[in-house]
Motif scaffolding. Structure first.
Motif, short mmCIF file in Angstrom:
data_model
loop_
_atom_site.label_atom_id
_atom_site.label_comp_id
_atom_site.label_asym_id
_atom_site.label_seq_id
_atom_site.Cartn_x
_atom_site.Cartn_y
_atom_site.Cartn_z
N PRO A 176 0.82 -1.22 0.00
CA PRO A 176 0.00 0.00 0.00
C PRO A 176 0.85 1.27 0.00
O PRO A 176 1.88 1.34 0.65
N SER A 177 0.38 2.25 -0.73
CA SER A 177 1.04 3.55 -0.75
C SER A 177 0.56 4.37 0.45
O SER A 177 -0.54 4.20 0.95
N THR A 178 1.41 5.28 0.90
CA THR A 178 1.01 6.23 1.94
C THR A 178 0.66 7.59 1.34
O THR A 178 0.47 8.57 2.07
N GLU A 179 0.61 7.65 0.01
CA GLU A 179 0.36 8.93 -0.66
C GLU A 179 -0.91 8.92 -1.50
O GLU A 179 -1.71 9.85 -1.41
N SER A 180 -1.10 7.90 -2.34
CA SER A 180 -2.20 7.96 -3.30
C SER A 180 -2.74 6.58 -3.61
O SER A 180 -2.10 5.56 -3.33
N VAL A 181 -3.93 6.58 -4.21
CA VAL A 181 -4.56 5.33 -4.62
C VAL A 181 -5.46 5.62 -5.81
O VAL A 181 -6.05 6.70 -5.92
N MET A 233 -10.09 2.85 3.26
CA MET A 233 -10.42 3.55 4.50
C MET A 233 -9.74 2.88 5.70
O MET A 233 -9.27 3.57 6.62
N ALA A 234 -9.69 1.56 5.70
CA ALA A 234 -9.02 0.86 6.81
C ALA A 234 -7.54 1.22 6.86
O ALA A 234 -6.97 1.43 7.94
N TRP A 235 -6.92 1.35 5.68
CA TRP A 235 -5.52 1.73 5.61
C TRP A 235 -5.34 3.18 6.06
O TRP A 235 -4.40 3.51 6.80
N GLU A 236 -6.22 4.05 5.62
CA GLU A 236 -6.13 5.47 6.00
C GLU A 236 -6.27 5.64 7.51
O GLU A 236 -5.56 6.45 8.11
N GLN A 237 -7.17 4.88 8.11
CA GLN A 237 -7.34 4.98 9.56
C GLN A 237 -6.08 4.54 10.29
O GLN A 237 -5.70 5.12 11.31
N LEU A 238 -5.43 3.52 9.74
CA LEU A 238 -4.22 3.00 10.38
C LEU A 238 -3.08 4.01 10.31
O LEU A 238 -2.38 4.24 11.30
N ILE A 239 -2.90 4.65 9.14
CA ILE A 239 -1.76 5.57 8.99
C ILE A 239 -2.12 6.99 9.41
O ILE A 239 -1.24 7.87 9.44
N GLY A 240 -3.39 7.20 9.71
CA GLY A 240 -3.81 8.54 10.15
C GLY A 240 -3.70 9.59 9.08
O GLY A 240 -3.41 10.76 9.36
N LYS A 241 -3.98 9.20 7.85
CA LYS A 241 -3.80 10.13 6.73
C LYS A 241 -4.75 9.74 5.60
O LYS A 241 -4.93 8.56 5.32
N GLU A 242 -5.32 10.72 4.94
CA GLU A 242 -6.17 10.44 3.79
C GLU A 242 -5.34 10.43 2.52
O GLU A 242 -4.55 11.36 2.29
N LYS A 244 -4.49 10.63 -1.48
CA LYS A 244 -4.98 11.34 -2.66
C LYS A 244 -5.60 10.31 -3.59
O LYS A 244 -4.99 9.29 -3.91
N LYS A 245 -6.82 10.57 -4.05
CA LYS A 245 -7.55 9.59 -4.83
C LYS A 245 -7.79 10.07 -6.26
O LYS A 245 -8.21 11.20 -6.48
N THR A 246 -7.49 9.18 -7.18
CA THR A 246 -7.90 9.35 -8.56
C THR A 246 -8.83 8.18 -8.87
O THR A 246 -8.97 7.26 -8.07
N SER A 247 -9.48 8.23 -10.01
CA SER A 247 -10.36 7.11 -10.37
C SER A 247 -10.26 6.84 -11.86
O SER A 247 -9.87 7.71 -12.65
N ILE A 248 -10.60 5.62 -12.21
CA ILE A 248 -10.58 5.24 -13.62
C ILE A 248 -11.93 4.63 -13.96
O ILE A 248 -12.43 3.74 -13.26
#
Length: 311
Positions: A176-181, A233-242, A244-248
């Motif tokens: 998992p990235s800590t920056e974007s998904v 969301m589970a990952w974001e809660q763990l790292i305490g950070k939202e 950056k999201k793009t979509s395809i």
């Protein structure tokens, strides 16, 4: 109850090694097919030796030697095939037809579990090529099993956690990235995730269970039926950070598939069916055909637990 003797074919593979270890741990007399080509791979040889140290019996056999397969099958009550299905163009799955012939000739089989363990191929007749070839090959094997009146259990294990959750459900990523998904569509389509060691445990649980005879068993633990957005969301809660999201979009994803090399097309096609169509969760399972319901004593790994391990 006397536990069945188990032969694992493909025992040094990603899932196969877990099946071997679980079979041993659960007290089954466990046999592992030692194919000649494995002797050229030092890591696999060492793995086979470790199985032997744990109590397994190594049995020589080859898909190129029918009698060796018959002899191996005669030693056991149950055969579990875990040969890889990723070799799309080589139709690797169809090697199991030779196992079917050997089992039929041996005449002693209580249960055969062919290599499936992912999406139920019986529900994937509409799948995109080239990924559909794997599903088609699995159905050819099923047909041969049933025409030979071999007792069977088919296992549909859905998404392997190690491949899907670690990369936040993005193709080509396992960490998992800590920056974007990148969200696939709106990210709200539900899928089912299962830890690979839990898959092995559920497989071994089925082999002496009369309730699973001649059935497809789905591993779809209720707490692990989640959307990509929920995994993120589970990952974001763990790292305490939202992140950056793009979509395809669905159409753009299909366009990307067309531009990929042949092997990647198959993998991306599976992602399409899972995360755009929702093929793992868009149908009801008949009562008694879901593994976590059949075996509530198995404390299965939750997605949140795995996310924490990846931190």
């Amino acid at each position: 109850m006397v536990k069945s003797r188990v032969l694992v074919v493909g025992g040094t593979g990603y899932l196969g090694r877990r099946i071997v270890r679980t079979s041993i741990a659960e007290g089954h007399p466990t046999f592992v097919l030692r194919r000649p080509e494995i002797c050229m791979d030092i890591e696999k040889v060492q793995m086979l030796l470790s199985f032997k140290e744990q109590g397994a019996t190594l049995v020589e056999g080859s898909f190129g030697d029918h009698q060796s397969l018959v002899d191996a099958v005669k030693k056991v009550d149950v055969v579990i095939s875990a040969i890889s299905g990723v070799h799309v163009r080589s139709h690797h799955i169809l090697l199991q037809l030779q196992l079917v012939d050997a089992i039929k000739e041996a005449g002693n089989m209580k249960r055969f579990l062919p290599s499936e363990f992912g999406t139920d191929p019986a529900r994937m007749g509409h799948a995109l090529a080239p990924g559909r070839e794997t599903f088609d090959d699995k159905l050819v094997v099923r047909k041969a099993i049933e025409e030979s009146n071999i007792p069977f259990t088919y296992i549909s294990a859905n998404c392997f956690m190690g491949y899907f959750v670690g990369g936040l459900c993005q193709p080509g990523k396992i960490l998992p990235s800590t920056e974007s998904v990148c969200m696939l569509g709106d990210g709200n389509v539900k899928a089912a995730y299962v830890d690979e060691n839990d898959i092995a445990m559920y497989i071994i649980k089925t082999i002496d269970d009369h309730r699973t005879l001649n059935k497809t068993i789905y591993i779809r633990p209720p707490e692990n039926i989640l959307s990509q957005r929920e995994v993120v969301m589970a990952w974001e809660q763990l790292i305490g950070k939202e992140l950056k999201k793009t979509s395809i979009s669905e159409q753009d994803f299909l366009s990307i598939i067309k531009e990929l090399e042949y092997p990647q097309q198959a993998g991306y096609g599976h992602f399409y069916h899972i995360f755009y169509e929702g093929c793992l969760n868009n149908f009801e399972i008949d009562k008694g055909e879901e593994a976590s319901e059949l075996y509530p004593e198995v404390v299965y790994t939750r997605v949140n637990n795995l996310v924490m391990c990846n931190s």
